[in-house]
Motif scaffolding. Structure first.
Motif, PDB file in Angstrom:
ATOM      1  N   PRO A 106       0.799  -1.232   0.000  1.00 16.93           N
ATOM      2  CA  PRO A 106       0.000   0.000   0.000  1.00 16.93           C
ATOM      3  C   PRO A 106       0.826   1.275   0.000  1.00 16.93           C
ATOM      4  N   CYS A 107       2.148   1.148   0.237  1.00 14.60           N
ATOM      5  CA  CYS A 107       3.036   2.317   0.258  1.00 14.60           C
ATOM      6  C   CYS A 107       2.514   3.382   1.223  1.00 14.60           C
ATOM      7  N   SER A 108       2.027   2.921   2.369  1.00 18.50           N
ATOM      8  CA  SER A 108       1.392   3.837   3.321  1.00 18.50           C
ATOM      9  C   SER A 108       2.366   4.848   3.898  1.00 18.50           C
ATOM     10  N   ALA A 112       3.204   9.978  -1.453  1.00 18.64           N
ATOM     11  CA  ALA A 112       2.274   9.843  -2.580  1.00 18.64           C
ATOM     12  C   ALA A 112       2.012   8.362  -2.828  1.00 18.64           C
ATOM     13  N   PRO A 113       1.212   7.714  -1.957  1.00 23.32           N
ATOM     14  CA  PRO A 113       1.012   6.264  -2.069  1.00 23.32           C
ATOM     15  C   PRO A 113       0.472   5.822  -3.423  1.00 23.32           C
ATOM     16  N   ARG A 114      -0.514   6.540  -3.954  1.00 26.90           N
ATOM     17  CA  ARG A 114      -1.111   6.117  -5.220  1.00 26.90           C
ATOM     18  C   ARG A 114      -0.086   6.180  -6.356  1.00 26.90           C
ATOM     19  N   LEU A 115       0.721   7.224  -6.357  1.00 22.90           N
ATOM     20  CA  LEU A 115       1.736   7.366  -7.399  1.00 22.90           C
ATOM     21  C   LEU A 115       2.779   6.253  -7.303  1.00 22.90           C
ATOM     22  N   ASP A 116       3.212   5.955  -6.078  1.00 16.74           N
ATOM     23  CA  ASP A 116       4.221   4.919  -5.892  1.00 16.74           C
ATOM     24  C   ASP A 116       3.685   3.536  -6.259  1.00 16.74           C
ATOM     25  N   ARG A 117       2.425   3.278  -5.970  1.00 15.77           N
ATOM     26  CA  ARG A 117       1.846   1.989  -6.339  1.00 15.77           C
ATOM     27  C   ARG A 117       1.787   1.855  -7.860  1.00 15.77           C
ATOM     28  N   GLY A 118       1.513   2.960  -8.551  1.00 17.44           N
ATOM     29  CA  GLY A 118       1.524   2.925 -10.009  1.00 17.44           C
ATOM     30  C   GLY A 118       2.913   2.659 -10.563  1.00 17.44           C
TER      31      GLY A 118
END
Length: 244
Positions: A106-108, A112-118
């Protein structure tokens, strides 16, 4: 207490407790090749034969990395080939688990969790030299094996099947529900208590896989047969050297 035994020596008598369960012989130590044996011993066949009898992993990899194929007999080279194939399967299972952990984190702790997950998906693409479609397939396969088909992943890690077998299972059961997928998985995987021989050929495995899918979901078989009948056709495909 145990019964006492009495011994009379030349000058004195003495007694001691006797344990009937005492075994003066130690337990046999399992054979494990050492680097000197693998590299210097004239016959390295015993070392490579050992790698076939144990689960693939760091110990077997260490022995195989030191082997010189020129010093093996033909039987030893066959053992090495089988052990290396099992080792590849073990490494593929580890890689699959790493891919799943990488893209599902989840890169919590990231700003920028969403960016890192991408970017995790892009990392898979770059590290493995895959196209976008290829990387997506690797990620989807890893997720299926880790969460939906754990027995297939375990068989891969143990070297009972190859990565190609595992991919065939995930691709074939993708349209089935979880219960049906587990039924297929249990029907096609080699028995863990089996002989430990080489994995099945892909041709025989595909046949067994499709039979298991047809049994788990007969409607799928009927739909596939109807679709095949609709797709019947005759065509000419150009080939090289003025052939078709």
């Amino acid at each position: 207490s145990y019964p006492a035994a009495r011994f009379v020596g030349m000058s004195e008598a003495f007694e001691f407790d006797f344990d009937p369960d005492f075994d003066p012989l130690p337990e046999p130590v399992p054979y494990v090749p050492n680097p000197v044996e693998v590299q210097l011993y004239p016959d390295a066949d015993a070392a490579v034969a050992w790698t076939v009898t144990v689960a693939p992993g760091p110990a077997a990899a260490g022995v195989l990395a030191l082997l010189d194929p020129a010093r093996l007999s033909q039987a030893g080279r066959v053992d090495a080939l089988m052990a290396l194939d099992r080792l590849q399967a073990w490494a593929a299972a580890l890689q699959i688990q790493v891919i799943a952990a990488l893209v599902e984190d989840p890169c919590s702790q990231s700003p920028a969790p969403r960016l890192d997950r991408g970017w995790a998906k892009e990392d898979v693409k770059a590290c493995l030299g895959e196209s976008t479609t290829g990387a997506q397939h690797r990620i989807r396969t890893a997720s299926e094996l880790v969460h939906r088909l754990p027995e297939t992943l375990a068989a891969l890690e143990a070297g009972r099947i190859t990565a190609r077998h595992a991919i065939a299972v995930t691709d074939t059961v993708r349209t089935l529900d979880d219960v049906q997928a587990r039924e297929v998985e249990q029907a096609v995987l080699p028995d863990p208590a089996g002989s430990g021989g080489p994995p099945p050929t892909m041709a025989s495995f595909h046949k067994k896989l499709h039979r298991a899918v047809d049994k788990a979901d007969p409607r799928t078989a009927q739909a596939r047969a109807a679709r095949a009948a609709e797709d019947r056709d005759v065509w000419v495909q150009p080939q090289n050297d003025a052939m078709s």
